[in-house]
Design a protein around this motif. Sequence first.
Motif, short mmCIF file in Angstrom:
data_model
loop_
_atom_site.label_atom_id
_atom_site.label_comp_id
_atom_site.label_asym_id
_atom_site.label_seq_id
_atom_site.Cartn_x
_atom_site.Cartn_y
_atom_site.Cartn_z
N LEU A 92 3.40 1.06 3.46
CA LEU A 92 3.07 1.68 4.75
C LEU A 92 3.86 1.05 5.89
CD1 LEU A 92 -0.79 1.97 4.29
CD2 LEU A 92 0.84 3.87 4.32
N LEU A 93 4.00 -0.27 5.87
CA LEU A 93 4.76 -0.93 6.93
C LEU A 93 6.23 -0.54 6.86
CD1 LEU A 93 5.00 -2.83 9.32
CD2 LEU A 93 5.10 -4.76 7.72
N LEU A 118 3.98 -6.15 13.40
CA LEU A 118 2.99 -5.10 13.59
C LEU A 118 2.92 -4.67 15.06
CD1 LEU A 118 0.18 -6.42 11.22
CD2 LEU A 118 1.54 -4.34 10.90
N ARG A 119 2.99 -5.62 15.95
CA ARG A 119 2.99 -5.28 17.37
C ARG A 119 4.23 -4.45 17.73
NH1 ARG A 119 1.39 -11.35 19.26
NH2 ARG A 119 -0.89 -11.13 19.28
N ALA A 120 5.38 -4.90 17.23
CA ALA A 120 6.65 -4.26 17.60
C ALA A 120 6.73 -2.82 17.11
CB ALA A 120 7.82 -5.07 17.06
N ARG A 176 -5.27 -2.36 17.78
CA ARG A 176 -6.62 -2.75 17.32
C ARG A 176 -6.63 -4.18 16.80
NH1 ARG A 176 -10.40 -1.79 12.87
NH2 ARG A 176 -8.71 -1.03 11.55
N MET A 177 -5.53 -4.60 16.17
CA MET A 177 -5.42 -5.98 15.70
C MET A 177 -5.59 -6.96 16.86
SD MET A 177 -2.04 -7.83 14.07
CE MET A 177 -1.16 -7.62 15.64
N ASP A 178 -4.92 -6.69 17.98
CA ASP A 178 -5.02 -7.59 19.13
C ASP A 178 -6.41 -7.54 19.76
OD1 ASP A 178 -2.49 -8.76 19.08
OD2 ASP A 178 -1.58 -7.09 20.16
N TYR A 193 -7.18 -11.08 10.39
CA TYR A 193 -7.33 -9.62 10.49
C TYR A 193 -7.13 -9.06 9.10
CZ TYR A 193 -6.90 -4.92 12.56
OH TYR A 193 -7.08 -3.60 12.93
N ALA A 194 -8.15 -8.47 8.53
CA ALA A 194 -8.16 -8.13 7.11
C ALA A 194 -7.09 -7.11 6.75
CB ALA A 194 -9.53 -7.58 6.72
N GLN A 195 -6.55 -7.23 5.56
CA GLN A 195 -5.55 -6.29 5.06
C GLN A 195 -6.07 -4.86 5.10
OE1 GLN A 195 -3.27 -7.30 1.50
NE2 GLN A 195 -3.77 -5.30 0.65
N THR A 196 -7.35 -4.68 4.81
CA THR A 196 -7.93 -3.34 4.85
C THR A 196 -7.76 -2.72 6.23
OG1 THR A 196 -10.06 -4.40 5.27
CG2 THR A 196 -9.63 -3.71 3.03
N GLU A 197 -7.88 -3.53 7.28
CA GLU A 197 -7.75 -3.01 8.64
C GLU A 197 -6.29 -2.70 8.97
OE1 GLU A 197 -10.65 -2.29 9.92
OE2 GLU A 197 -11.45 -3.26 8.12
N VAL A 198 -5.37 -3.54 8.49
CA VAL A 198 -3.95 -3.25 8.67
C VAL A 198 -3.60 -1.90 8.04
CG1 VAL A 198 -1.59 -3.98 8.10
CG2 VAL A 198 -3.30 -5.69 8.79
N VAL A 199 -4.10 -1.70 6.82
CA VAL A 199 -3.84 -0.45 6.10
C VAL A 199 -4.42 0.74 6.86
CG1 VAL A 199 -4.45 0.83 4.01
CG2 VAL A 199 -3.56 -1.50 3.83
N LYS A 200 -5.65 0.63 7.34
CA LYS A 200 -6.26 1.73 8.10
C LYS A 200 -5.42 2.07 9.33
CE LYS A 200 -11.04 0.52 6.89
NZ LYS A 200 -12.30 -0.06 7.42
N ASP A 201 -4.96 1.05 10.04
CA ASP A 201 -4.16 1.28 11.24
C ASP A 201 -2.85 2.00 10.91
OD1 ASP A 201 -6.15 -0.06 12.62
OD2 ASP A 201 -5.03 -1.94 12.76
N LEU A 202 -2.18 1.56 9.85
CA LEU A 202 -0.90 2.16 9.49
C LEU A 202 -1.08 3.59 8.98
CD1 LEU A 202 0.79 -0.92 7.78
CD2 LEU A 202 1.52 0.17 9.92
N ILE A 203 -2.11 3.84 8.19
CA ILE A 203 -2.37 5.20 7.71
C ILE A 203 -2.62 6.14 8.89
CG2 ILE A 203 -4.06 6.65 6.50
CD1 ILE A 203 -4.29 4.45 4.40
#
Length: 391
Positions: free
Chosen positions: A15-16, A56-58, A64-66, A100-110
């Motif tokens: 996803l990234l 991720l910021r860039a 949401r992470m921040d 910041y959980a990987q699950t949340e990173v994945v949700k944000d990217l999806i």
Amino acid sequence: MRTTVGIIGGGPAGLLLARLLHRAGIDCTVLESRDREYVERRQRAGILEQDTVDVLRACGAGERMDREGLVHDGIELRFDRRSHRIDFPSLTGGRRVMVYAQTEVVKDLIALHLSDGVPLLFGAAVRAVEGADTDRPVVRFEHQGREETLTCDWVVGCDGFHGVARSAVPERVRETYERAYPYSWLGVLADVPPSCDELVYAHSPRGFALHSMRSPEVSRLYLQVPNGTDPADWSDERVWDELAARFAVDADWELERGPITSKAVLPMRSFVTEPMRYGRVFLAGDAAHIVPPTGAKGLNLAAADVTVLARAFVHLEETGSAELLDAYSDTCLRRVWRAEHFSYFMTTTLHTDPGQSGFQTRLQLSQLDRIASSPHAAAELAENYTGLPFG
């Protein structure tokens, strides 16, 4: 179907990479074998290195992470019933980590992919990658009961250790290095505020323990257990009692207890396959390497891989030169092996081997005391933990 970069795997690596390519105007398609609900609920790592946070910021995935992530300036080591804090910024020139959980990173990217219309197919089970050594590799997959093909200029395997992408690299050119550890982790999630402000890594005669967190209200904790342990053998009371015993120090501190919502046993292994490229197929993340979780490197290595790869694709697009693509495997493997060594160091220093002698235990305690008493040793740990620069 036709695309420039075919990405196998819709976890954080795939996803990234797709996000970075999309932002650069490079066409890509992501194939994920599981459904969206499964992918967004998959529990994995929760520590993001400084460079992972920056990437991720860039790419627009940091809002949401921040807002919800927890910035950590250090970790605590506990051993011999005493504690010592490693202060990251003072030892690394200001670098930190983010919980910041990987699950949340994945949700944000999806969410970003679906909003931008980037092709992302769930339930697309890849069966094979063909023609890796040609200029038009093909990914064969099944989607909604139909056999499909995706013709690509390039294929990137982000489909994990059990995925099919690695098999596109012929055995005659593939070298594998691995180590299995004689213990596992029993990981639990608990609906209770963390008992600490930062992660606690504990060396104990009873075995290793780790206190982490997912949010100000949810704790994530781990216990070293024998391989083959059944989580059902561990009652909630037994888990809390054992955690309290392993975290014990000669200071005023108490482990908060609460309802445990999940338990799972995680095997420990190290694995690297070389090279990370064959022809027009690249490997990234767990498809190419696995680390024991003690060093918090798995997700961050994946992020580093795809960041290096995205830069190489952009360089090709802008200049016509494949120089960075050709250097991809060597560039990433230097960082991979550094992370493998750090993860091995953290694992073997903090865990108690089933056949461990008193001599070996004293060596572990000596090493931990060295870190606690030497700024140079502490800085080495802090630099590796917060992460070496990507690329």
